[in-house]
Scaffold this motif. Structure first.
Motif, PDB file in Angstrom:
ATOM      1  N   GLU A   1      -2.760  -3.616   5.494  1.00 36.40           N
ATOM      2  CA  GLU A   1      -2.033  -3.607   4.199  1.00 36.40           C
ATOM      3  C   GLU A   1      -2.391  -2.781   2.972  1.00 36.40           C
ATOM      4  O   GLU A   1      -1.558  -2.397   2.211  1.00 36.40           O
ATOM      5  CB  GLU A   1      -2.350  -5.110   3.762  1.00 36.40           C
ATOM      6  CG  GLU A   1      -1.736  -6.114   4.632  1.00 36.40           C
ATOM      7  CD  GLU A   1      -0.283  -6.193   4.703  1.00 36.40           C
ATOM      8  OE1 GLU A   1       0.255  -5.682   3.747  1.00 36.40           O
ATOM      9  OE2 GLU A   1       0.188  -6.244   5.832  1.00 36.40           O
ATOM     10  N   LYS A   2      -3.727  -2.264   3.240  1.00 34.98           N
ATOM     11  CA  LYS A   2      -3.991  -1.122   2.205  1.00 34.98           C
ATOM     12  C   LYS A   2      -3.310  -0.054   2.303  1.00 34.98           C
ATOM     13  O   LYS A   2      -3.139   0.788   1.382  1.00 34.98           O
ATOM     14  CB  LYS A   2      -5.554  -1.148   2.325  1.00 34.98           C
ATOM     15  CG  LYS A   2      -6.155  -0.145   0.952  1.00 34.98           C
ATOM     16  CD  LYS A   2      -7.716   0.083   1.350  1.00 34.98           C
ATOM     17  CE  LYS A   2      -8.272  -1.144   1.071  1.00 34.98           C
ATOM     18  NZ  LYS A   2      -9.777  -0.909   1.244  1.00 34.98           N
TER      19      LYS A   2
ATOM     20  N   LYS B   1       2.083   3.916   3.103  1.00 35.41           N
ATOM     21  CA  LYS B   1       2.418   3.421   4.410  1.00 35.41           C
ATOM     22  C   LYS B   1       1.897   4.552   5.628  1.00 35.41           C
ATOM     23  O   LYS B   1       2.528   4.270   6.738  1.00 35.41           O
ATOM     24  CB  LYS B   1       4.102   3.670   4.789  1.00 35.41           C
ATOM     25  CG  LYS B   1       4.830   2.327   3.729  1.00 35.41           C
ATOM     26  CD  LYS B   1       6.214   2.180   4.079  1.00 35.41           C
ATOM     27  CE  LYS B   1       6.966   1.078   3.237  1.00 35.41           C
ATOM     28  NZ  LYS B   1       7.956   1.050   3.452  1.00 35.41           N
TER      29      LYS B   1
ATOM     30  N   ALA C   1      -0.541   0.493   3.883  1.00 37.19           N
ATOM     31  CA  ALA C   1       0.918   0.055   3.676  1.00 37.19           C
ATOM     32  C   ALA C   1       1.110   0.424   2.123  1.00 37.19           C
ATOM     33  O   ALA C   1       2.221   0.915   1.463  1.00 37.19           O
ATOM     34  CB  ALA C   1       1.331  -1.106   4.088  1.00 37.19           C
ATOM     35  N   ALA C   2       0.199  -0.268   1.260  1.00 41.85           N
ATOM     36  CA  ALA C   2       0.418  -0.058  -0.196  1.00 41.85           C
ATOM     37  C   ALA C   2       0.260   1.017  -0.823  1.00 41.85           C
ATOM     38  O   ALA C   2       0.839   1.322  -1.751  1.00 41.85           O
ATOM     39  CB  ALA C   2      -0.341  -1.128  -0.993  1.00 41.85           C
ATOM     40  N   GLN C   3      -0.528   2.236   0.084  1.00 44.61           N
ATOM     41  CA  GLN C   3      -0.713   3.460  -0.644  1.00 44.61           C
ATOM     42  C   GLN C   3       0.225   4.533  -0.055  1.00 44.61           C
ATOM     43  O   GLN C   3      -0.325   5.588  -0.028  1.00 44.61           O
ATOM     44  CB  GLN C   3      -2.210   3.710  -0.481  1.00 44.61           C
ATOM     45  CG  GLN C   3      -3.375   2.825  -1.268  1.00 44.61           C
ATOM     46  CD  GLN C   3      -4.754   3.192  -0.816  1.00 44.61           C
ATOM     47  OE1 GLN C   3      -4.872   4.116  -0.071  1.00 44.61           O
ATOM     48  NE2 GLN C   3      -5.542   2.576  -1.449  1.00 44.61           N
TER      49      GLN C   3
ATOM     50  N   SER D   1      -6.281  -6.249   6.216  1.00 45.55           N
ATOM     51  CA  SER D   1      -6.734  -5.725   4.919  1.00 45.55           C
ATOM     52  C   SER D   1      -6.517  -4.216   5.091  1.00 45.55           C
ATOM     53  O   SER D   1      -5.976  -3.629   4.063  1.00 45.55           O
ATOM     54  CB  SER D   1      -7.881  -6.481   4.689  1.00 45.55           C
ATOM     55  OG  SER D   1      -9.034  -5.744   5.138  1.00 45.55           O
TER      56      SER D   1
ATOM     57  N   GLU E   1      14.125   0.439   1.965  1.00 44.18           N
ATOM     58  CA  GLU E   1      13.060  -0.272   2.265  1.00 44.18           C
ATOM     59  C   GLU E   1      12.546   0.019   3.879  1.00 44.18           C
ATOM     60  O   GLU E   1      11.694  -0.569   4.172  1.00 44.18           O
ATOM     61  CB  GLU E   1      13.074  -1.840   2.154  1.00 44.18           C
ATOM     62  CG  GLU E   1      14.099  -2.544   3.039  1.00 44.18           C
ATOM     63  CD  GLU E   1      15.366  -2.317   2.696  1.00 44.18           C
ATOM     64  OE1 GLU E   1      16.443  -2.808   3.451  1.00 44.18           O
ATOM     65  OE2 GLU E   1      15.733  -1.725   1.745  1.00 44.18           O
TER      66      GLU E   1
END
Length: 821
Positions: free
Chosen positions: A88-89, A95, A91-93, A85, A14
């Protein structure tokens, strides 16, 4: 308050991997970039992450406060909301996030708001801050170039490419790398916040492009300069830009060190002096030799009070002010103000008077020695001194010497002080516009002082000096103030014993002061002020008096001032007379003294050139020394032609003889007048013309010719204003001379006001007019009958050689003026 967050990143699924199972430890300081170091078996090395490539489409995070660089771990501050946002977007796609400088910090953005080069970074960790915002720990991977914007709304997305660094061959890059490393260590040594780890990390930074990025990120201040370095792909050029920036920073730091050193040395010297002074004070205090400034001032003023003689009211005021001074801190701005007031209080001679030594015979001798002539003025001064001798407490009148410039008004006042044995103070009132000059300023004003009256009394050291108020007729009077009104209290014997100065705010007795005023034009002195003074008029000098003054006083003084002995320059009485008549026609003797000074200068120059001129200067040589003759007796004036009459005039600087010209030409019988005439003089022209029209038959005039002849009256010297009624008789005679073609008697001048019935009324300024007539060679003077008493008061030397004819009507004037010779 700076906040530090310490985060350890370990290998794991992680967490981002730094290399072969190594761990990294870094310090994060909110609001500024930081560097990371990692430990392996070989020791501590700088973080230098590489990547073979990256995503073609990136979520872009706009940065406004700092410029990102590859190979560095940096905190990214994200505001709650849109910024979080975006992160976070990303990081979700995967990093990966694109960090790029932008001018705007909030949506909506436009493509022009962003630069074209940024850094793709990996998001490692999110740190939630107490204020609701977040810090994202990101690792810069490599540069990217924005090819085009896919979307700008709700989080920018761009299609990017990844350019490679360009390394040229040769030793230039290595030399630049060493320079950058040396400069980086120098600059870092001035920034304790970077610590020792920075220098170690920079020394281990490879390759050269990474060192340039590393140094620029931490050591340069200007974001535009950093962005220029980030845009540069040629490593040599990039190193040169960093070298230049670090060199400027080094010069600035060295200058700062120099300034800091100078300031430190100055402060240390001041502190040293302060401590030494304090030690000296303590030592003196222990020995009983030192006192506090306030205590020293208290003893000084109280000592003055005990040893001096002061009125009871003043003594009480001084004691109250001393008590008040003791309550004021010495460093307070009010302290010197209170101390200055006390100095004036104790220094003024409240009860100190000089003793008069009045010797009438000695006073007469002093006046005669310093002044020739002025018999009436000297007699009045001796009377004044006689009263003071018989009754010293007699306040007496305030004297005012009035007369033309150069007749000796100021020197007479000085002679009075000398004969009485008093101190003399002089104050010129010319142009004074502020009554505070007389009565002082109130203490509420910064830099306030007493008026000049009390200043002169303090300077004299006695309360009974002789104060000369020079040029009292030239006091200003406008919206800024009226000093003449302030003088009313000073010059009134009934009031000046309680003179109140605004600064002192206490009554001072001026009744013992002897005030002497001087004026050129008495009419310019306000009536209320003139009424408080006894006026002694000083007339102009006649030629004989000027000759004696020149030979007794002026010439010896000029010879002494120019270093000439009496045997080297001699002037006969006849030559002095020629100088007076040809170069200096005036009421006083100032112009005469200037001419004598010119003669002395010329003779001094001749002697300096080793010439041996004759000591005696005769008449033919005067023009060689003084230039052409300035004043000549005009034949037209002394032997008038038709239509010209000589009139006598009064001027502020003595009398004068004026021509009255009359021209006649065919017309309607009117009269015009020129020559800068005032209203009263133009009325005199009309009155004279009307009288001739109404009474011409009795004078033998042709009335028909008078009705058809227009007359023009002119007074020469048209630029000089003229006014007054005394030219009426002369104007009428000029008209008759033009109409009849008859000339007046030679060397005859007249003065007198004419009425419509032909009466001749008395005029003023008889003394000045008579002196002017004598000076200019007039032999016969026509005067109004009522002015006979004025002539009786004149000195015989002034009237010698003059014939006076007294008239009461114009018929008498006509008979005497046009009498056959």
């Amino acid at each position: 308050m700076k906040r530090h967050h310490f985060v350890r990143i370990n290998t794991g699924d992680e967490q981002p991997t730094l290399g072969n199972g190594h761990s990294a430890e870094f310090s994060l300081q909110v609001g500024r970039p930081f560097f990371a170091k990692f430990r392996s078996d070989g020791g501590t090395h700088a973080v230098a992450f590489g990547a073979a490539g990256g995503p073609n489409v990136l979520v872009v995070f706009p940065m406004s406060r700092s410029v990102p660089f590859p190979g560095l771990i940096m905190p990214v501050m994200a505001q709650a909301g849109l910024d979080e946002s975006i992160m976070e977007k990303a990081a979700a796609q995967g990093k990966y996030i694109g960090l790029i400088m932008a001018e705007g910090t909030s949506s909506p953005w436009a493509g022009k708001d962003f630069v074209r080069t940024g850094v793709v970074a990996e998001i490692h960790k999110r740190i939630k801050l107490p204020d609701g915002n977040s810090n994202y720990v990101c690792r810069g991977v490599r540069r990217f170039h924005v090819d085009r914007w896919v979307r700008l709304k709700d989080g920018p997305i761009a299609r990017v490419s990844y350019p490679e660094d360009i390394y040229p061959g040769g030793a230039v890059v290595e030399a630049l790398q060493r320079n950058v490393l040396s400069l980086s260590q120098t600059v870092a040594s001035h920034q304790p916040g970077l610590g020792e780890g920075f220098a170690l990390a920079a020394a281990n930074m490879e390759p050269a492009g990474a060192l340039a990025d590393f140094s620029a990120a931490y050591l340069l201040k200007d974001n535009k300069e950093k962005q220029q370095i980030l845009d540069e792909l040629e490593v040599e050029r990039r190193l040169r830009l960093v070298d230049e920036g670090l060199t400027r920073e080094t010069v600035t730091l060295e200058l700062g060190d120099k300034i800091q050193t100078e300031i430190r040395e100055k402060i240390e010297e001041q502190q040293k002096q302060f401590f030494l002074r304090e030690q000296i004070k303590i030592i003196r205090r222990e020995l009983g030799e030192e006192q506090e400034p306030s205590e020293r001032d208290r003893e000084f003023f109280l000592g003055k009070l005990e040893n001096g003689n002061y009125p009871e009211e003043v003594s009480k005021k001084i004691r109250d002010e001393v008590d008040r001074l003791m309550m004021i801190p010495t460093m307070s701005p009010e302290y010197p103000v209170a101390r200055n007031y006390l100095e004036w209080m104790v220094e003024l001679p409240w009860e100190v008077s000089s003793e008069d030594h009045i010797d009438i015979e000695n006073a007469k001798a002093v006046l005669d020695t310093d002044h020739f002539g002025l018999t009436d003025a000297k007699e009045r001064i001796l009377e004044f001194l006689g009263v003071r001798k018989m009754r010293p407490e007699h306040s007496g009148a305030i004297l005012c010497f009035a007369g033309p410039p150069g007749v000796g008004k100021t020197s007479l006042a000085m002679a009075i002080a000398d004969s009485m044995g008093r101190k003399l103070e002089r104050m010129s009132l010319g142009g004074m516009r502020d009554e505070a000059e007389i009565k002082g300023h109130r203490r509420t004003y910064v830099g306030a002082l007493p008026g000049r009256i009390l200043q002169m009394i303090r300077r004299a050291g006695t309360n009974n000096p002789v104060i000369v108020l020079d040029e009292i007729d030239k006091i200003g009077n406008d919206f800024r103030g009226d000093p003449a009104s302030a003088l009313l209290e000073v010059l009134d014997p009934a009031q000046n014993h309680d003179f109140l100065d605004h600064f002192l705010d206490l009554r001072f007795d001026l009744s013992k002061v002897m005030f002497i005023a001087t004026a050129n034009v008495l009419q310019h002195v306000p009536a209320a002020l003139r009424d408080r003074m006894e006026v002694i008029e000083l007339p102009g000098y006649v030629t004989e008096e000027k000759i004696q003054i020149a030979r007794r006083h002026l010439l010896p003084r000029q010879l002494k001032e120019h270093g000439i002995s009496p045997s080297q320059l001699k002037l006969s009485a006849r030559v002095v007379r020629d100088v007076i008549n040809g170069w200096t026609r005036e009421a006083g003797v100032r112009g005469l003294e200037k001419s004598l000074a010119s003669l002395c200068r010329k003779r001094t120059l001749e002697l300096a050139r080793r010439k041996r001129p004759k000591a005696v200067i005769d008449r033919p040589k005067l023009e060689h020394y003084l230039g052409p003759v300035k004043y000549t007796d005009d034949r037209v004036r002394l032997r008038p032609v038709q239509g010209v009459v000589l009139g006598l005039a009064y001027t502020p600087y003595g009398g004068d003889v004026l021509e009255v010209e009359c021209a006649g030409f065919p017309g309607k019988g009117g009269v015009v007048f020129t020559g800068s005439l005032g209203d009263v003089m133009t009325e005199s022209c009309r009155i004279a013309h009307s009288y001739l029209r109404s009474s011409g038959e009795r004078l033998g005039l042709n009335l028909a010719k008078l009705e058809k002849t227009s007359l023009h009256i002119h007074f020469p010297a048209g630029a000089i204003p003229k006014d007054g009624p005394s030219a009426g008789a002369a104007i009428a005679c000029a008209m008759i001379s033009r109409l009849t073609g008859r000339r007046l008697r030679a060397r005859l001048a007249m003065t007198g006001e004419i009425t419509l019935t032909g009466e001749i009324l008395p005029v003023g300024g008889v003394r000045e007019k008579v002196l002017a007539a004598k000076r200019l060679g007039v032999k016969t003077v026509l005067l109004p009958a009522e002015n006979k008493r004025d002539v009786a008061l004149l000195d015989k030397a002034w009237t010698k050689g003059l014939r006076f004819e007294y008239v009461s009507s114009f018929t008498d004037v006509y008979r005497l003026a046009f009498a056959k010779r």
